[in-house]
Design a protein around this motif. Structure first.
Motif, mmCIF file in Angstrom:
data_model
loop_
_atom_site.group_PDB
_atom_site.id
_atom_site.type_symbol
_atom_site.label_atom_id
_atom_site.label_comp_id
_atom_site.label_asym_id
_atom_site.label_seq_id
_atom_site.Cartn_x
_atom_site.Cartn_y
_atom_site.Cartn_z
ATOM 1 N N SER A 1 -0.675 6.796 1.996
ATOM 2 C CA SER A 1 0.844 6.335 2.560
ATOM 3 C C SER A 1 1.906 7.398 2.767
ATOM 4 C CB SER A 1 1.385 5.289 1.757
ATOM 5 O OG SER A 1 1.929 5.910 0.391
ATOM 6 N N TYR B 1 0.756 -1.298 -0.092
ATOM 7 C CA TYR B 1 0.066 0.195 -0.093
ATOM 8 C C TYR B 1 1.002 1.395 0.159
ATOM 9 C CZ TYR B 1 -4.128 -3.040 0.882
ATOM 10 O OH TYR B 1 -5.166 -3.751 0.833
ATOM 11 N N CYS B 2 2.186 1.170 -0.018
ATOM 12 C CA CYS B 2 3.054 2.345 -0.008
ATOM 13 C C CYS B 2 3.062 2.838 -1.510
ATOM 14 C CB CYS B 2 4.452 2.054 0.403
ATOM 15 S SG CYS B 2 4.663 2.177 2.254
ATOM 16 N N SER B 3 3.164 4.098 -1.724
ATOM 17 C CA SER B 3 3.376 4.789 -3.239
ATOM 18 C C SER B 3 4.809 4.367 -3.544
ATOM 19 C CB SER B 3 3.376 6.265 -3.108
ATOM 20 O OG SER B 3 3.346 6.874 -4.445
ATOM 21 N N MET C 1 -2.281 4.077 -1.307
ATOM 22 C CA MET C 1 -1.150 4.706 -1.569
ATOM 23 C C MET C 1 -1.104 6.209 -1.411
ATOM 24 S SD MET C 1 0.451 2.612 -5.354
ATOM 25 C CE MET C 1 0.766 0.922 -5.100
#
Length: 438
Positions: free
Chosen positions: A358, A296-298, A355
């Motif tokens: 995040s 889910y992080c960019s 994202m």
């Protein structure tokens, strides 16, 4: 060691390739192709049959060559079976006097990063072209969106590496072998015996292990780890406080499901044709089931260069990253909309919302710090500490936040590091034979 190994391999690769070609009753035409961060590659043409790539982990740059190859083969089999991501066909996995080797089909095309990077001088960092054509960038981001969504659908009950059992079943059955783990052992002389040896059932368990590995790194890297006592104190405190955060960081996704990630996934490992159509994705080393927070992080690769390698400050990185982050999210969301309309993606499987969050809630920086041992301090003090503990006034104020045990251990730790700095010795953890066998 790496240079001598490469020369030896150059001298013997033709003979080694001929062994494969003999199975087809022909001889091989062998040529050196490239050497990247972790692999040395040769293009081998099996005359009038097909063209292959022989890929060897580089001695000295890969800490666990056999484990790396076994992991990569397992995850490639999994991706081929359970996703629509195109990858090269595996032809053979074998051992040799120069280490393990993966033989796979050669895929014609260009690296996606070649269409995105700015002109540069030899030896300079590869970065995104600030004047890139919008249509080109959009098409590239669509390709990467497809890959990320496909990987996110690969879900598991535990964190760890993909392995294949005797029955042929592919699942999580070993420790996660990450890029940061490799770099710690290969570059920082991190004791292999201190690495995790198991899988993890919660994100918290894994985050705590990563946080503790930062302290182990600081403790065991005897040389060039600290500048002076003040620097050592600051680094010790940062690691103690990061551990404190790690123990409660994961909430909504703590018990999974955990998603498949590849630490080395980036545009330079994606092959496209001359019209920017996806041909295949290569280099699946350092892939594993990870906390959902990683998925889910960019993506870090929006500027092509990793934040660890950015030649200017992290603030400079962020200033250039955020506009690309917005463009990527727009492309990703549009791709998700199309997939949902086609029935190939559920609304709950979107990545774009998480994202976007995040970058707002600090998950991007926490995950980056957790997996970036060599850039940890800069990331922690700039983006993590003020969010969790408020404005920095003094190191003494932060020390008061440590546990009594951590405070009591501080002075002994400082003395130990100062003594190491004076001695300038190196601990030996493994012999060359042990490295080759690992």
């Amino acid at each position: 060691m790496c240079i001598v190994w490469g020369r030896q391999l150059d001298r013997h690769i033709a003979q080694y390739a001929d062994e494969l070609a003999a199975e087809y009753g022909v001889k091989a035409d062998t040529s050196y192709r490239s050497q990247g961060a972790f692999n040395r590659c040769y293009e081998v043409k099996i005359k009038e049959k097909f063209t292959t790539i022989f890929r060897f982990p580089i001695l000295g740059k890969v800490a666990f060559p056999k484990e790396k190859v076994i992991d990569e083969v397992s995850v490639m089999k999994y991706i081929s079976k359970y996703t629509s991501i195109p990858i090269p066909r595996l032809l053979r996995v074998s051992d040799s006097s120069w280490g393990p080797c993966i033989v796979m089909e050669f895929i014609e095309g260009e690296l996606l990063s070649d269409s995105l990077k700015a002109p540069r001088e030899p030896g300079k960092l590869e970065v995104l072209d600030a004047n890139i054509n919008t249509q080109t960038l959009t098409k590239a981001y669509r390709i990467m969106s497809k890959i990320l969504i496909e990987l996110s659908k690969c879900q598991f009950s535990h964190i760890g590496g993909v392995s294949q059992g005797q029955s042929g079943y592919l699942g999580i059955g070993k420790r996660p072998m990450t890029m940061d783990t490799n770099q710690l052992v290969a570059l920082a002389n991190y004791p292999p015996c201190d690495l995790p040896a198991n899988t993890f059932s919660t994100a918290t368990d894994y985050f705590v292990v990563l946080a503790r590995s930062h302290m182990t790194h600081l403790r065991t890297q005897r040389n060039d780890a600290v500048d002076n006592r003040a620097d050592c104190r600051r680094k010790y405190v940062a690691r103690c406080l990061f551990l404190k955060i790690a123990k409660t960081f994961s909430k909504a996704h703590n018990k999974g499901p955990f998603r498949l990630v590849c630490d080395d996934l980036r545009p330079s490992n994606v092959i496209v044709d001359d019209k920017l159509n996806l041909r295949c994705v290569i280099d699946w080393e350092f892939s594993y089931a990870a906390p959902a927070e990683f998925t889910y992080c960019s993506p870090w690769w929006l500027l092509l260069a990793h934040p660890d390698d950015w030649e200017d400050s992290l603030d400079s990185f962020l200033a250039q990253y955020l506009p690309q982050h917005e463009i990527f999210l727009k492309v990703l969301q549009e791709f998700e909309d199309e997939e949902i309309r086609c029935g190939t993606l559920f609304e709950s499987e979107r990545l774009s919302r998480e994202m976007a969050l995040s970058m707002q809630n600090g998950t991007f920086w926490f995950c980056l710090a957790a997996t970036s041992s060599f850039a940890f301090d800069d990331i922690y003090w700039r983006f993590i500490d003020p969010v969790h503990f408020g404005e920095f006034i003094s190191i003494e104020e932060r020390i008061e936040l440590l546990s009594s045990e951590e405070q009591d251990s501080l002075e002994d730790f400082l003395c130990s590091k100062m003594q190491q700095a004076e001695e300038r010795t190196l601990d030996e953890h493994r012999t060359l034979d042990e490295i080759l066998a690992s």
